[in-house]
Design a protein around this motif. Structure first.
Motif, mmCIF file in Angstrom:
data_model
loop_
_atom_site.group_PDB
_atom_site.id
_atom_site.type_symbol
_atom_site.label_atom_id
_atom_site.label_comp_id
_atom_site.label_asym_id
_atom_site.label_seq_id
_atom_site.Cartn_x
_atom_site.Cartn_y
_atom_site.Cartn_z
ATOM 1 N N ARG A 38 44.392 44.424 30.693
ATOM 2 C CA ARG A 38 44.177 44.364 32.144
ATOM 3 C C ARG A 38 45.359 44.982 32.887
ATOM 4 O O ARG A 38 45.181 45.727 33.864
ATOM 5 N N ALA A 39 46.565 44.660 32.419
ATOM 6 C CA ALA A 39 47.770 45.206 33.054
ATOM 7 C C ALA A 39 47.813 46.732 32.936
ATOM 8 O O ALA A 39 48.259 47.427 33.858
ATOM 9 N N ASP A 40 47.339 47.263 31.806
ATOM 10 C CA ASP A 40 47.293 48.719 31.624
ATOM 11 C C ASP A 40 46.345 49.359 32.631
ATOM 12 O O ASP A 40 46.629 50.438 33.183
ATOM 13 N N ILE A 41 45.213 48.709 32.879
ATOM 14 C CA ILE A 41 44.252 49.226 33.866
ATOM 15 C C ILE A 41 44.884 49.232 35.253
ATOM 16 O O ILE A 41 44.731 50.185 36.028
ATOM 17 N N ARG A 42 45.620 48.176 35.560
ATOM 18 C CA ARG A 42 46.288 48.099 36.863
ATOM 19 C C ARG A 42 47.275 49.255 37.039
ATOM 20 O O ARG A 42 47.342 49.868 38.113
ATOM 21 N N ARG A 43 48.053 49.542 35.996
ATOM 22 C CA ARG A 43 49.002 50.652 36.079
ATOM 23 C C ARG A 43 48.278 51.985 36.298
ATOM 24 O O ARG A 43 48.725 52.839 37.067
ATOM 25 N N THR A 44 47.145 52.151 35.605
ATOM 26 C CA THR A 44 46.359 53.368 35.786
ATOM 27 C C THR A 44 45.859 53.479 37.224
ATOM 28 O O THR A 44 45.929 54.553 37.847
ATOM 29 N N LEU A 184 43.478 46.783 46.903
ATOM 30 C CA LEU A 184 43.220 45.352 46.803
ATOM 31 C C LEU A 184 42.358 45.060 45.584
ATOM 32 O O LEU A 184 41.301 45.658 45.402
ATOM 33 N N GLY A 185 42.828 44.146 44.746
ATOM 34 C CA GLY A 185 42.010 43.645 43.658
ATOM 35 C C GLY A 185 41.252 42.426 44.141
ATOM 36 O O GLY A 185 41.800 41.600 44.876
ATOM 37 N N TYR A 186 39.987 42.310 43.758
ATOM 38 C CA TYR A 186 39.189 41.150 44.172
ATOM 39 C C TYR A 186 38.685 40.410 42.938
ATOM 40 O O TYR A 186 37.975 40.984 42.094
ATOM 41 N N SER A 187 39.080 39.149 42.809
ATOM 42 C CA SER A 187 38.694 38.351 41.652
ATOM 43 C C SER A 187 37.325 37.715 41.861
ATOM 44 O O SER A 187 37.111 36.968 42.824
ATOM 45 N N LEU A 188 36.398 38.014 40.962
ATOM 46 C CA LEU A 188 35.069 37.393 41.009
ATOM 47 C C LEU A 188 35.128 35.951 40.528
ATOM 48 O O LEU A 188 34.160 35.211 40.669
ATOM 49 N N VAL A 189 36.260 35.547 39.957
ATOM 50 C CA VAL A 189 36.448 34.174 39.479
ATOM 51 C C VAL A 189 36.932 33.269 40.607
ATOM 52 O O VAL A 189 36.384 32.187 40.840
ATOM 53 N N THR A 190 37.965 33.700 41.334
ATOM 54 C CA THR A 190 38.556 32.866 42.384
ATOM 55 C C THR A 190 38.003 33.170 43.777
ATOM 56 O O THR A 190 38.147 32.357 44.686
ATOM 57 N N LEU A 232 44.763 40.818 37.450
ATOM 58 C CA LEU A 232 44.972 41.904 36.484
ATOM 59 C C LEU A 232 46.403 41.919 35.967
ATOM 60 O O LEU A 232 46.733 42.714 35.090
ATOM 61 N N VAL A 233 47.254 41.055 36.517
ATOM 62 C CA VAL A 233 48.659 41.026 36.110
ATOM 63 C C VAL A 233 48.996 39.662 35.513
ATOM 64 O O VAL A 233 48.222 38.712 35.592
ATOM 65 N N PHE A 234 50.195 39.569 34.938
ATOM 66 C CA PHE A 234 50.635 38.319 34.340
ATOM 67 C C PHE A 234 51.006 37.279 35.403
ATOM 68 O O PHE A 234 51.005 36.083 35.135
ATOM 69 N N THR A 235 51.351 37.740 36.593
ATOM 70 C CA THR A 235 51.867 36.869 37.636
ATOM 71 C C THR A 235 50.953 35.673 37.880
ATOM 72 O O THR A 235 49.775 35.827 38.148
ATOM 73 N N ARG A 236 51.545 34.481 37.789
ATOM 74 C CA ARG A 236 50.814 33.243 38.020
ATOM 75 C C ARG A 236 51.809 32.127 38.273
ATOM 76 O O ARG A 236 52.994 32.247 37.940
ATOM 77 N N PRO A 237 51.367 31.021 38.867
ATOM 78 C CA PRO A 237 52.301 29.951 39.190
ATOM 79 C C PRO A 237 52.784 29.186 37.964
ATOM 80 O O PRO A 237 52.047 28.994 37.005
ATOM 81 N N TYR A 238 54.037 28.757 38.021
ATOM 82 C CA TYR A 238 54.630 27.948 36.959
ATOM 83 C C TYR A 238 54.615 26.465 37.336
ATOM 84 O O TYR A 238 54.256 25.614 36.549
#
Length: 310
Positions: A38-44, A184-190, A232-238
């Motif tokens: 997913r992160a690779d797609i974001r970079r592309t 803008l990325g749009y999450s179909l999950v959230t 699409l990235v690793f970023t998430r709350p700790y």
């Protein structure tokens, strides 16, 4: 090269993407990608979409952002409205001090040697990770995401403040998005947006919206990429408190009365027109002195009806 040719080149180079000509949006079609894929797609996307003019416009009120993006909005509120020093802001205490730096399969035993191997590979890409002492500050959660914890608070303000100062002074022009597009990325999950490119501009515009300095119907020219993941990235709350935070949420008591408003990020926004009776009319009279009247005071509003002035 035309936009359609560039879009075709993008789809050819990234087979996991599709494009809907009818609404001008991109979609990630594979539901089984690993976080690294997913992160690779974001970079592309960040590389290729910079050369394509945005085809979509979205209202600022429809851009409900998720973690990290809404953290940046809250940072603006805490710095500008609350005069908080950096060390007391959520942005520097939590979002910047508990970085998610990667992912491994949840079943992998993440012992000291595994952490060193992970750092070694990461250090080949980014020199700041070439330090074995970082092993002591690494954690893996139950989903396999790896966090690097820190207690260091930067003295310098985040650069979003300079973006805010520029837009607040000069306004925002969508022409800029033709040269440096907002993605803008749009999450179909959230059901929320995660900003792929243009994070500081989006945070500033959403903050200015809560301050009544940007109209809710204002439309942003951008690219939109939909995907069947939370991000699409690793970023998430700790922190648990970050998981539960809904800074971008809206409390809406409903319309149909003279107090027609909603509350977003702690700010009451009136929906009525300038000539509307009731709440709007009263607010136009009281607003010049309201902040000074209640600053650093505890106020009890008896008979508040829907609580607009509260």
């Amino acid at each position: 090269m035309s936009s359609s040719k560039r879009i075709n080149d993008l789809l050819t180079s990234e087979p996991e993407l599709s494009f809907d000509v009818r609404n001008g949006t991109f979609s990630v079609i594979n539901r089984d990608l690993t976080p690294y894929e997913r992160a690779d797609i974001r970079r592309t996307l960040m590389g290729k979409l910079r050369n394509i003019k945005p085809l979509v416009s979205v209202k600022i009120d429809d851009v409900q952002t998720g973690y990290y993006d809404q953290c940046l909005e809250r940072y603006l509120y805490e710095k500008i409205n609350c005069n908080k020093p950096n060390e007391e802001t959520c942005w520097f205490k939590y979002a910047q001090n508990n970085k998610c730096i990667g992912w491994v399969h949840p079943n992998i035993h993440f012992d000291s040697e595994a952490k060193k191997n992970f750092l070694r590979k990461l250090g080949e890409q980014k020199s700041k990770f070439k330090n074995d002492q970082l092993v002591d500050y690494m954690e893996k959660d139950s989903n396999g995401y790896i966090f690097l914890r820190s207690q260091i608070i930067k003295n310098n303000d985040d650069k979003v403040l300079s973006t805010y100062n520029t837009i607040e002074k000069n306004g925002f022009n969508n022409i800029l998005s033709s040269f440096t597009p907002i993605i803008l990325g749009y999450s179909l999950v959230t059901g929320k947006y995660n900003v792929i490119s243009g994070r500081h501009r989006i945070a500033t515009l959403r903050y200015l919206r809560t301050q009544g300095k940007v109209n809710g119907s204002f439309k942003i020219k951008c690219h939109i990429v939909k995907y069947p993941y939370d991000n699409l990235v690793f970023t998430r709350p700790y922190k648990d408190k970050c998981n539960q935070c809904d800074w971008g949420g809206i409390f809406d008591p409903g319309s149909g009365s003279h107090q027609d408003f909603f509350v977003r990020e702690g700010i009451a926004v009136i929906r009525g027109g300038n000539k509307q009776k009731g709440g709007r009319q009263k607010w136009d009279r009281i607003s010049p002195i309201f902040k000074e009247a209640v600053l650093n005071k505890t106020v009890l509003d008896i008979g508040a009806y829907r609580g607009l002035f509260c």
